[in-house]
Design an enzyme around this catalytic site. Structure first.
Site, PDB file in Angstrom:
ATOM      1  N   GLU A   1       0.852  -1.156   0.069  1.00 55.40           N
ATOM      2  CA  GLU A   1       0.019   0.036  -0.117  1.00 55.40           C
ATOM      3  C   GLU A   1       0.933   1.281  -0.150  1.00 55.40           C
ATOM      4  O   GLU A   1       1.765   1.347   0.826  1.00 55.40           O
ATOM      5  CB  GLU A   1      -0.947  -0.078   1.349  1.00 55.40           C
ATOM      6  CG  GLU A   1      -1.746   1.114   1.285  1.00 55.40           C
ATOM      7  CD  GLU A   1      -2.689   1.313   0.067  1.00 55.40           C
ATOM      8  OE1 GLU A   1      -3.406   0.486  -0.201  1.00 55.40           O
ATOM      9  OE2 GLU A   1      -2.469   2.474  -0.679  1.00 55.40           O
TER      10      GLU A   1
ATOM     11  N   LYS B   1       8.025  -1.344  -1.898  1.00 61.45           N
ATOM     12  CA  LYS B   1       7.444  -0.593  -0.872  1.00 61.45           C
ATOM     13  C   LYS B   1       8.491  -0.138   0.109  1.00 61.45           C
ATOM     14  O   LYS B   1       8.798   1.195   0.150  1.00 61.45           O
ATOM     15  CB  LYS B   1       6.383  -1.487   0.073  1.00 61.45           C
ATOM     16  CG  LYS B   1       6.001  -0.568   1.125  1.00 61.45           C
ATOM     17  CD  LYS B   1       5.174   0.517   0.945  1.00 61.45           C
ATOM     18  CE  LYS B   1       4.833   1.325   2.102  1.00 61.45           C
ATOM     19  NZ  LYS B   1       4.228   2.549   1.664  1.00 61.45           N
TER      20      LYS B   1
ATOM     21  N   ASN C   1       9.906   4.010   0.355  1.00 57.95           N
ATOM     22  CA  ASN C   1       9.992   4.676   1.433  1.00 57.95           C
ATOM     23  C   ASN C   1      11.526   5.155   1.847  1.00 57.95           C
ATOM     24  O   ASN C   1      11.723   6.124   2.324  1.00 57.95           O
ATOM     25  CB  ASN C   1       9.655   3.969   2.798  1.00 57.95           C
ATOM     26  CG  ASN C   1       8.077   4.029   2.935  1.00 57.95           C
ATOM     27  OD1 ASN C   1       7.236   4.932   2.069  1.00 57.95           O
ATOM     28  ND2 ASN C   1       7.398   3.148   3.800  1.00 57.95           N
TER      29      ASN C   1
ATOM     30  N   ALA D   1      13.277  21.440   3.488  1.00 56.51           N
ATOM     31  CA  ALA D   1      13.896  21.486   4.847  1.00 56.51           C
ATOM     32  C   ALA D   1      13.344  21.803   5.909  1.00 56.51           C
ATOM     33  O   ALA D   1      12.411  22.711   5.891  1.00 56.51           O
ATOM     34  CB  ALA D   1      15.437  22.287   4.593  1.00 56.51           C
TER      35      ALA D   1
ATOM     36  N   GLY E   1       8.715  11.830  10.142  1.00 55.24           N
ATOM     37  CA  GLY E   1       8.225  11.191  11.246  1.00 55.24           C
ATOM     38  C   GLY E   1       7.121  10.206  10.662  1.00 55.24           C
ATOM     39  O   GLY E   1       7.018   9.886   9.684  1.00 55.24           O
TER      40      GLY E   1
ATOM     41  N   CYS F   1       5.323   5.312   9.280  1.00 52.75           N
ATOM     42  CA  CYS F   1       5.824   4.568   8.341  1.00 52.75           C
ATOM     43  C   CYS F   1       7.478   5.021   8.126  1.00 52.75           C
ATOM     44  O   CYS F   1       8.311   3.998   8.534  1.00 52.75           O
ATOM     45  CB  CYS F   1       4.988   4.791   7.091  1.00 52.75           C
ATOM     46  SG  CYS F   1       3.422   3.984   6.912  1.00 52.75           S
TER      47      CYS F   1
HETATM   48  N1  LIG Z   1      -0.676   4.747   7.849  1.00 54.07           N
HETATM   49  C1  LIG Z   1      -0.145   4.832   6.580  1.00 54.07           C
HETATM   50  O1  LIG Z   1      -0.037   5.743   6.044  1.00 54.07           O
HETATM   51  C2  LIG Z   1       0.175   3.406   5.939  1.00 54.07           C
HETATM   52  C3  LIG Z   1       0.504   3.605   4.539  1.00 54.07           C
HETATM   53  C4  LIG Z   1       1.122   2.241   3.828  1.00 54.07           C
HETATM   54  C5  LIG Z   1       1.499   1.243   4.475  1.00 54.07           C
HETATM   55  N2  LIG Z   1       1.315   1.150   5.804  1.00 54.07           N
HETATM   56  C6  LIG Z   1       1.466   0.025   6.574  1.00 54.07           C
HETATM   57  O2  LIG Z   1       0.017  -0.482   6.854  1.00 54.07           O
HETATM   58  C7  LIG Z   1       0.265  -1.309   8.214  1.00 54.07           C
HETATM   59  C8  LIG Z   1      -0.912  -0.935   8.877  1.00 54.07           C
HETATM   60  O3  LIG Z   1      -0.568   0.545   9.331  1.00 54.07           O
HETATM   61  P1  LIG Z   1      -1.571   1.408   9.882  1.00 54.07           P
HETATM   62  O4  LIG Z   1      -1.235   2.754   9.840  1.00 54.07           O
HETATM   63  O5  LIG Z   1      -3.230   1.121   9.335  1.00 54.07           O
HETATM   64  O6  LIG Z   1      -1.622   0.985  11.609  1.00 54.07           O
HETATM   65  P2  LIG Z   1      -2.774   1.053  12.642  1.00 54.07           P
HETATM   66  O7  LIG Z   1      -2.027   0.809  13.890  1.00 54.07           O
HETATM   67  O8  LIG Z   1      -3.279   2.296  12.455  1.00 54.07           O
HETATM   68  O9  LIG Z   1      -3.708  -0.171  12.400  1.00 54.07           O
HETATM   69  C9  LIG Z   1      -3.541  -1.480  12.700  1.00 54.07           C
HETATM   70  C10 LIG Z   1      -4.828  -2.163  12.977  1.00 54.07           C
HETATM   71  O10 LIG Z   1      -4.542  -3.589  13.085  1.00 54.07           O
HETATM   72  C11 LIG Z   1      -5.500  -4.202  14.199  1.00 54.07           C
HETATM   73  N3  LIG Z   1      -5.008  -5.470  14.556  1.00 54.07           N
HETATM   74  C12 LIG Z   1      -3.889  -5.850  15.186  1.00 54.07           C
HETATM   75  N4  LIG Z   1      -3.735  -7.223  15.338  1.00 54.07           N
HETATM   76  C13 LIG Z   1      -4.757  -7.785  14.707  1.00 54.07           C
HETATM   77  C14 LIG Z   1      -5.275  -9.044  14.356  1.00 54.07           C
HETATM   78  N5  LIG Z   1      -4.674 -10.087  14.713  1.00 54.07           N
HETATM   79  N6  LIG Z   1      -6.725  -9.192  13.608  1.00 54.07           N
HETATM   80  C15 LIG Z   1      -7.300  -8.085  13.119  1.00 54.07           C
HETATM   81  N7  LIG Z   1      -6.707  -6.703  13.430  1.00 54.07           N
HETATM   82  C16 LIG Z   1      -5.801  -6.498  14.032  1.00 54.07           C
HETATM   83  C17 LIG Z   1      -5.213  -3.172  15.350  1.00 54.07           C
HETATM   84  O11 LIG Z   1      -6.153  -3.080  16.289  1.00 54.07           O
HETATM   85  C18 LIG Z   1      -5.172  -1.745  14.455  1.00 54.07           C
HETATM   86  O12 LIG Z   1      -6.641  -1.086  14.568  1.00 54.07           O
HETATM   87  C19 LIG Z   1       1.529  -1.043   8.661  1.00 54.07           C
HETATM   88  O13 LIG Z   1       2.349  -2.229   8.161  1.00 54.07           O
HETATM   89  C20 LIG Z   1       2.064   0.026   7.926  1.00 54.07           C
HETATM   90  O14 LIG Z   1       3.572   0.073   7.533  1.00 54.07           O
HETATM   91  C21 LIG Z   1       0.359   2.244   6.478  1.00 54.07           C
END
Ligand SMILES: NC(=O)c1ccc[n+]([C@@H]2O[C@H](COP(=O)([O-])OP(=O)(O)OC[C@H]3O[C@@H](n4cnc5c(N)ncnc54)[C@H](O)[C@@H]3O)[C@@H](O)[C@H]2O)c1
Length: 441
Positions: free
Chosen positions: A153, A212, A216, A260, A265, A268
């Protein structure tokens, strides 16, 4: 249309679930956090993401989008499963903690009695997908009929709905050991996007995972590059903003991500570059990524520099000083404070004896949870009241458009430090303020 389950309903998963319903699919969002599920079920987004609430409400209304904590319900409802749970940094290590991703596979696979495709979306260390595919097939009653592919993603918080429905590209890593249905299913799920001629790159699992993390790493490097130039500009009495504009005109360089400031932060970039280094080390390719250590170090130095600048602005000591911090989220249009430079700086300044008052348009609740001892204001005026120095650390529009004349009478000293180089130095100086930017003479 497809029946889809999305595991994890955080920033990524809730957006993905709502957007898949928007595309016409029937979607079940699955999470272990009951309070989050209760909010989502009632049409409330548990975090700030512009435009997401409308999509969520609309699709709950049509009945295409529902939420549950039951893996059994998900397995009987859907044949396509997206995994979007968190992969945070391990405590005390650089590596990623993939236990949540593992838990989804361990919980879901034993329930898969029909052919199914699992698409991983979380950001994981290269090699994870192959391991999970084998594990899923070993655990599932449907065995070899279970396919696991990786579909990283790239959404940006603040633009998540737009980025999910109209991404720059779709990347799909498919497993040569699997039953080979993943590409066909992905083409059905993303039919509307593919009709828009969005580039669709189908590759192997390892390449998809690396796309991915390397994207980053590149973005982090670009930001740290300009921040390194910012350090040189400070030493040489030059202006990094002019430098960035000038080099940015070169198409090969480009102006974006060359701002700059206090650095990157969020949930990710910092953890992803560290996990990338850790994984490269395991693979025996650590030398290839040693430069990312420097990228990380340059980034963290900017936070220290901001604290120093605040100390200088307060006459050499922060003891007893009043410092206003405008911004807490790691970037505007988000309430995400994970590894936020703004809050990190606010915390460091408080540790040096200052009274710190923080204001952010959206990230107050998350900030209070993470840094309960900082002072929090209900608006800009309250935050800057009696301040010896005002720090702008997140470039929210509301702060960019701040009127120096309106804020002037509220502060003790007209001193502002622009941690994002997002204000007009001329305007502030003309209104009698001492303006300092980062990397600007
Ligand atoms: N936030 C972003 O902008 C973004 C963009 C690209 C990729 N990602 C990637 O996506 C992933 C998720 O990131 P996020 O920011 O959404 O995290 P987040 O912490 O907001 O969400 C993670 C969710 O997973 C749930 N969870 C944990 N264990 C679980 C399980 N066993 N079954 C079901 N749900 C469960 C948590 O309760 C939480 O709601 C990460 O790997 C991150 O690196 C995030």
């Amino acid at each position: 249309m497809t029946n889809i389950a999305v595991f994890g309903t955080g920033y990524l998963g809730a957006t993905h679930a709502a957007c898949m319903a928007e595309l016409g699919h029937d979607v079940l969002g699955v999470d272990v956090d009951e309070s989050k599920l209760a909010k989502l079920e009632s049409g409330e987004v548990p975090f700030y993401e512009p435009g997401l609430e409308e999509v969520l409400k609309r699709n709950i209304g049509t009945g295409r989008l529902r939420f549950t904590s039951s893996y059994e319900e998900a397995a009987s409802f859907a044949d396509v499963h997206f995994v979007g749970v968190g992969t945070p940094q391990k405590k005390g290590e650089f590596a990623a903690d993939v236990t949540y991703v593992d838990a989804v596979i361990d919980g879901l696979a034993p329930l898969l009695t029909r052919p199914a495709v699992i698409f991983g979306k979380s950001t994981v260390p290269v090699g994870t997908a192959e391991r999970l595919g084998r594990r899923a097939r070993a655990l599932a009653p449907a065995g070899a009929e279970v396919d696991l592919a990786w579909n990283p993603e790239f959404l940006r918080e603040g633009f998540a709905v737009q980025d999910t429905l109209h991404p720059d590209r779709l990347v799909l890593g498919v497993d040569r050991e699997g039953p080979g249905r993943a590409e066909e299913v992905a083409r059905e799920v993303y039919a509307d996007l593919l009709a828009e001629k969005i580039p669709f790159i189908v590759t192997d699992l390892a390449t998809a995972e690396l796309v991915k993390t390397s994207a980053n790493a590149f973005l982090a490097t670009k930001i740290s590059f300009i921040n390194a130039m910012s350090e040189v500009c400070e030493a040489a009495g030059a202006d990094v903003t002019v430098l960035a504009d000038a080099i940015g005109h070169d198409d090969r360089i480009g102006r974006r991500f060359l701002n700059a400031g206090v650095g990157f932060g969020g949930g990710c970039l910092p953890k992803d570059i560290r996990a990338f280094m850790a994984r490269a080390g395991e693979l025996g390719a650590d030398q290839a990524l040693t430069f990312l250590r420097e990228v990380d170090a340059v980034n963290m130095r900017r936070r220290t520099r901001m604290v120093e600048m605040a100390r200088e602005a307060c006459g050499g000591s922060l003891l007893g000083a009043r410092v206003a911090v405008l911004g807490a989220a790691f970037k505007p249009e988000s309430d995400d404070v994970r590894d936020s430079p703004a809050l990190n700086v606010a915390g460091q300044i408080q540790l040096q004896g200052a009274t710190v008052t923080v204001y952010d348009p959206k990230a107050m609740d998350n900030s209070r949870k993470l840094f309960p001892t900082l002072g929090y204001a209900t608006d800009v005026s309250q935050a800057v009241e009696g301040a010896d120095v005002v720090l702008v650390l997140t470039e929210w529009r509301q702060f960019r458009e701040l009127q120096p004349g309106r804020v002037g009478p509220l502060v003790r000293q007209r001193s502002i430090i622009d941690g994002r180089n997002c204000l007009s130095p001329k305007g502030w100086r003309e209104a009698g303020w001492v303006y300092r930017g980062m990397g600007r003479s």
